[in-house]
Design a protein around this motif. Structure first.
Motif, PDB file in Angstrom:
ATOM      1  N   VAL A   1       0.862  -1.177   0.000  1.00  0.00           N
ATOM      2  CA  VAL A   1       0.000   0.000   0.000  1.00  0.00           C
ATOM      3  C   VAL A   1       0.894   1.221   0.000  1.00  0.00           C
ATOM      4  O   VAL A   1       1.887   1.278   0.732  1.00  0.00           O
TER       5      VAL A   1
ATOM      6  N   ILE B   1     -10.191   2.091   5.701  1.00  0.00           N
ATOM      7  CA  ILE B   1      -9.372   0.968   5.233  1.00  0.00           C
ATOM      8  C   ILE B   1     -10.163   0.113   4.254  1.00  0.00           C
ATOM      9  O   ILE B   1      -9.649  -0.294   3.202  1.00  0.00           O
TER      10      ILE B   1
ATOM     11  N   ASP C   1      -1.173  -4.327   6.583  1.00  0.00           N
ATOM     12  CA  ASP C   1      -1.084  -3.578   5.328  1.00  0.00           C
ATOM     13  C   ASP C   1      -0.877  -2.080   5.508  1.00  0.00           C
ATOM     14  O   ASP C   1      -0.377  -1.415   4.595  1.00  0.00           O
ATOM     15  N   PHE C   2      -1.269  -1.546   6.661  1.00  0.00           N
ATOM     16  CA  PHE C   2      -1.206  -0.099   6.840  1.00  0.00           C
ATOM     17  C   PHE C   2      -0.312   0.327   8.000  1.00  0.00           C
ATOM     18  O   PHE C   2      -0.159   1.518   8.252  1.00  0.00           O
TER      19      PHE C   2
ATOM     20  N   LYS D   1      -1.595   4.991   3.162  1.00  0.00           N
ATOM     21  CA  LYS D   1      -1.411   4.686   4.582  1.00  0.00           C
ATOM     22  C   LYS D   1      -1.716   5.910   5.445  1.00  0.00           C
ATOM     23  O   LYS D   1      -2.297   5.799   6.524  1.00  0.00           O
TER      24      LYS D   1
ATOM     25  N   GLY E   1      -5.289  -3.808   9.259  1.00  0.00           N
ATOM     26  CA  GLY E   1      -4.730  -2.490   9.521  1.00  0.00           C
ATOM     27  C   GLY E   1      -3.273  -2.558   9.942  1.00  0.00           C
ATOM     28  O   GLY E   1      -2.456  -1.738   9.530  1.00  0.00           O
TER      29      GLY E   1
END
Length: 225
Positions: free
Chosen positions: A103, A189, A175-176, A108, A172
């Motif tokens: 990502v 998200i 990936d973030f 983000k 979360g």
């Protein structure tokens, strides 16, 4: 030895041969003339032929060297172009894979609550009614999905969905890079990940409506446990 140096060496050698050959040719020529041979300078053409042969050999070597240099340059240019194309393709493929697997930093940041963020305030019942419509609205996504596509009849929620927000959410965190996620951040998200869309405007009525309806979904999920 370079072509010019080689050619000069051949000419010097030829000059030395001529210095020896000419007196001898003169003697032979005189003798032949005296004998009535009719060809007093018969050896001179041979010397000229030797000189021509030497010059031809030097010219041939020069042309061969130039041709070899051209072929070497062509091979070098071809190899350089091939390496450049390969590196460019490798970089392009690497960038494409990185975008597909991860990502972006901007996304983000976009799904995180901004500083001094104040959620939209409205009538809770109205927000929930509006949120239910948005929950089933495929136009919010870029891929034809709606929130209800994945969560039809309260399905596909993680077991942690029952926990009070903010809490740890696997997607979360993975990936973030978010250790703790608020419910409105969870909505964002889902907007940018499964639904491949832009996040909703922070402080907007739409975000508040979807967040409030997510509380309804959360209660249904808890009641099923």
């Amino acid at each position: 030895m370079s072509t010019n140096e080689h050619r000069k060496a051949l000419l010097r050698k030829l000059s030395r041969n001529l210095m020896v050959s000419v007196p001898m040719m003169t003697v032979v020529a005189v003798a032949g003339f005296s004998a009535g041979s009719g060809a007093p300078f018969g050896l001179v053409p041979s010397a000229e032929a030797a000189q021509g042969e030497a010059e031809g050999e030097a010219k041939g070597e020069a042309e061969g060297s130039a041709k070899g240099e051209g072929e070497a340059e062509g091979r070098a240019e071809g190899e350089a172009e091939g390496r450049a194309e390969g590196e460019a393709e490798g970089e392009a493929e690497g960038e494409a894979e990185g975008e597909a697997e991860g990502v972006s930093a901007s996304l983000k940041k976009a799904v995180r609550r901004p500083e001094d963020y104040t959620p939209y305030q409205g009538n809770v019942a109205d927000l929930r009614a509006q949120g239910e419509k948005l929950f089933n609205d495929t136009s919010l996504s870029s891929n034809g999905l709606a929130c209800a596509t994945c969560h039809v009849n309260g399905g596909l929620y993680s077991p942690t969905f029952k926990n009070e927000y903010p809490h740890v959410v696997a997607m979360g965190q993975r990936d973030f890079g978010m250790d703790m996620v608020y419910l409105d951040e969870m909505v964002q998200i889902c907007m940018v990940a499964p639904m491949a869309a832009e996040p909703l405007e922070w402080g907007s009525e739409e975000l508040a409506a979807l967040t409030e309806y997510s509380r309804v979904e959360q209660k249904k999920f808890i009641d099923k446990q």
